[in-house]
Structures are given as C-alpha cells and as structure tokens.
Motif scaffolding. Structure first.
Motif: not given
Ligand SMILES: Cc1ncc(COP(=O)(O)O)c(C=O)c1O
Length: 430
Positions: A112-113, A186, A193, A268
């Motif tokens: 998702s990043n 956002y 987190n 991923r």
């Molecule tokens: C709040 C949050 N968003 C997105 C991600 C990204 O995850 P990914 O790119 O692996 O889907 C993380 C990974 O730790 C996260 O903590």
C-alpha cells in the motif's frame, strides 16, 4: 584523476536517510537487544504452507501459471481486484449491486506504500500541503519530505484525528491565501501506526462531510487518503465502516489497503480504491514506472483466497497478536506501575502500544533515556519521529512499542528493561 562530480536530483538530495534506519542498524549490530522497535509482523506465523499450496495449485494448471508469470496490466490481476472489491464492500456492509462500484476503481500496487506514494505524487507539487494526525506513520512523513511537500500535524486524541482541528487548520491556510495548496488529509483509520488510535465512528462521518463541503465551497477537491493497513488486525470490538463508506459520491476518499499485515509483506501486494478522477492519472503515472506490480504475486494471493486459505490465516494471526498484546499490557502494568508519569492505552488492534512519559523526560534518539534503554538491552522507536515538520509540535516524551515480532517472554523482558531505564533517568533528572 579525481572522480567526476555526481550531481543528484534536487528530489533525491532532499530525501534524507530515514531516522529509523539508524535504529535498525543498531538492532542488527547487537542481536542480543530486544527490539520492540521494528513494525515487522510475527516471523513464525508467516504463511509458508499456504503460499506453497497456492503456488503448487497454480503450477498444476500450466496455462494459468504461464499467464501469471507473464506481465500483467497496470491495474493488476483481475480476479484479485474482484476479491478486493467484494471484501471491502462486505466489510463496509454495502451490497455490491447497490454500490454501483466496479473493479475499474481498484488498482493493485507493490504494497500500500506504493499506492500512498502514487496518489500523493499525482496530487501534489513541491510546497503543497498534506494534513495528517499528530503523531502519524513516519514512513509517510518521509515520503512527504522527499517530495518537497509540507506535512502538517493536526491535533489527535484517543479517537483519532479531530475533525474540528482539521477544519481550523484549513481555515488558517485559507486566511493565509494557501487554501489551494492543501491537497490531501492522510488518515490511518484503524489502529494507527504509531498511536493505535482508531478514528471513532462519529468522527468518520464528520470528517468526510467537512472535507466534501470544504472542497465544494473552495472549488478544489481535497482528498482524504485513508490508509487501512491494519484493518484486519482487530483483536476486540467490531469492525467500523471505513471513511470511504461515508463518501457516498465516491469523489473524496482514496482507500489504501494491503495484504502485508494480514498475510505476507514479502509478497508486497497492496491496492487502492480510487475516486474516478484519480484512476487515469494514477494508472498513467504507474504505467511510466512499472506498468503493473508483480503479477505472479497477485495471482498467488488470488489463489490463496480462492482456496479458502486467507480467512483462517487472519483468524490465526488475530489469536497470536491478541496474546502478544496482552503480554505487553500485562508487562506495562507490572513494570510501569510504580514509575511516575507513564501512561498508555490498551489498543483493540494493530501492532503498537504508544507510551507517554513524564514531560521532563526526553525519549529522543539523542536523549539519555534512549542510550540507557539500549544499555539495559532493549530498543524502541522515539515518538518524535512520528510528528510532521509543521503543526502540532513533536512530543519528545513519547515512545512507540511494537509487540508484533517478539515472543511474550521477550516482550516482558523488553518492558522490564525499559522501565529500569526510565527509573534511572528519573533519578538523575534534577
Ligand atoms: C500505517 C501503515 N501504512 C502502510 C504501510 C505499508 O505497508 P505495505 O506497503 O507493506 O502494504 C505500513 C507498514 O508498516 C503502515 O504501518
């Protein structure tokens, strides 16, 4: 002969090394340290058998396997997009037929990043503003810095970002003639987190309403970038409808999801559910970068789901993390009980416990507490990394603890070490 000058792009030059990298190096260099820092998932529950079975099933159908091993489309693997749409709508209790939504709105990405990055870059020019919770996900803050954008931290409490504080910040920007520079808000809507706060039900509707009204009144769409990375990691209480579910016209909320936390970050596979106005820009932009994320991984993920291996795995993870969270909360009660000023809340999901210490203590990477904690045998993430460069000021007396990686016994030992370091620091603070 002297080496020729390497002239890096402005953008790369402004991308400093992420502050967390130094912590990770320390953890790797001192393997005896109990790291409650890394936000990794539990190593032992990674789905080896499930992945092996899905790959074997795919390989047993050579035409399908060859298709999966070929390039895919920029949008991503069709069957997985179907599943994602069904699943998000089911979680939000929205019947698919009545929703009018189709898989054309779903784009699969490398985690998702990548979706957060694509959307942010599609919307923002250097100097543009993204509002976010204070504290928020520091990797996203690094992304904003790297793109030359301005992250602005907005007041946040146990129920998540405060809509009235968002409104105030928007008004402040407008008064400064900067309304047009605010492009997005956002929000990590489930078990944030680092704070583990979940945006309350009442605030979800209020936030979407105010952003829609603001966009209409100012003649420019502000998007809510909803990051639902931890939605599946729920250990207590009911699932809440997403912010997206309140966006009836579907023009305001970008919903970013991932299989990293609920299945495997190594695969991923993430996705975005996008407002129609963003599909083409995001796909064009992604087309220039990779014209589609790893197709094989998406096909494996689709097979995991079709073979009924996904949901039982999520249930197994919930049981494992519930136990680890309980161990961390028990350890906090036991070891911080007599330490003045230490506060925390019990989260109902996610991977983190957020600690606030007495305001006289500095938990930052250059403070005495950090070094004492390392000397006592543990590592944490200083909370100050999670504050944007503008808006709410960083709180140096905060700490992010992660319970995902360590065993309950090591969680207990790590918290005991931290409590000892806090006590020592207290006794030497005048
Ligand atoms: C709040 C949050 N968003 C997105 C991600 C990204 O995850 P990914 O790119 O692996 O889907 C993380 C990974 O730790 C996260 O903590």
């Amino acid at each position: 002969m002297a080496a020729a000058l390497v002239r890096l792009s402005t953008r790369v030059s402004q991308s400093a090394e992420p502050p967390i990298s130094d912590l990770m190096h320390r953890a790797l260099a001192q393997p005896h340290l109990i790291s409650l820092a890394a936000g990794f998932v539990d190593q032992h529950s990674l789905p080896v058998a499930e992945t092996a079975r899905a790959v074997a099933e795919l390989a047993a159908e050579p035409d399908l396997a060859r298709a999966a091993l070929q390039y895919g489309t920029t949008l991503g693997h069709g069957p997985l997009r179907e599943y994602v749409l069904d699943d998000v709508l089911a979680a939000d209790r929205q019947p698919r037929a009545a929703s009018g939504l189709t898989t054309d709105r779903i784009v699969l990405t490398a985690g998702s990043n990548q979706m957060l990055h694509l959307v942010t870059e599609c919307l923002c020019d250097p100097g543009d503003v993204v509002l976010c919770a204070a504290p928020t996900y520091f990797v996203y803050l690094g992304l904003l810095d790297g793109l030359g954008l301005c992250g602005v931290g907005v007041a946040t409490d146990r129920d998540g970002i405060i809509p009235e504080a968002v409104q105030e910040e928007l008004l402040r920007r407008k008064a400064a003639g900067q309304a047009h520079r605010v492009k997005a808000i956002y929000v990590v809507s489930y078990y944030d987190n680092p704070s583990s706060a979940t945006l309350s039900l009442a605030r979800r509707g209020r936030l979407v309403d105010l952003v829609r009204r603001w966009s209409r009144d100012n003649g420019q769409q502000v998007f809510i970038l909803e990051d639902a990375a931890y939605r599946e990691l729920r250990y207590a209480g009911d699932d809440l409808p997403s912010l997206r579910a309140f966006d009836e016209a579907g023009d305001t909320v970008v919903y970013a999801g991932t299989f990293s936390k609920s299945f495997s970050p190594g695969l991923r596979v993430g996705w975005g559910m996008l407002p129609p106005a963003l599909i083409e820009p995001v796909c064009h932009f992604k087309g220039h970068i990779d014209f589609g994320s790893a197709h094989f991984n998406q096909a494996v993920m689709a097979r995991v789901i079709e073979s009924g291996l996904f949901r039982p795995h999520v249930e197994k993870l919930r049981a494992i993390y519930r136990e680890k969270l309980a161990a961390m909360l028990r350890a906090c009660e036991r070891h911080f009980g007599g330490v003045p000023g230490v506060r925390w809340h019990a989260p109902s999901g996610g991977l983190y416990v957020w600690l606030t210490l007495d305001p006289s203590l500095d938990a930052g990477p250059r403070g005495k507490l950090f070094d004492r904690a390392v000397a006592a045998g543990m590592l944490y993430v200083p909370g100050e990394f999670s504050y944007a460069s503008e808006g709410v000021l960083p709180q140096p007396n905060t700490i992010r603890l992660s319970f995902g990686v360590q065993t309950p016994a090591r969680i207990e030992a790590g918290i005991a070490a931290l409590a000892q370091a806090i006590r020592e620091t207290h006794s030497q603070t005048p």
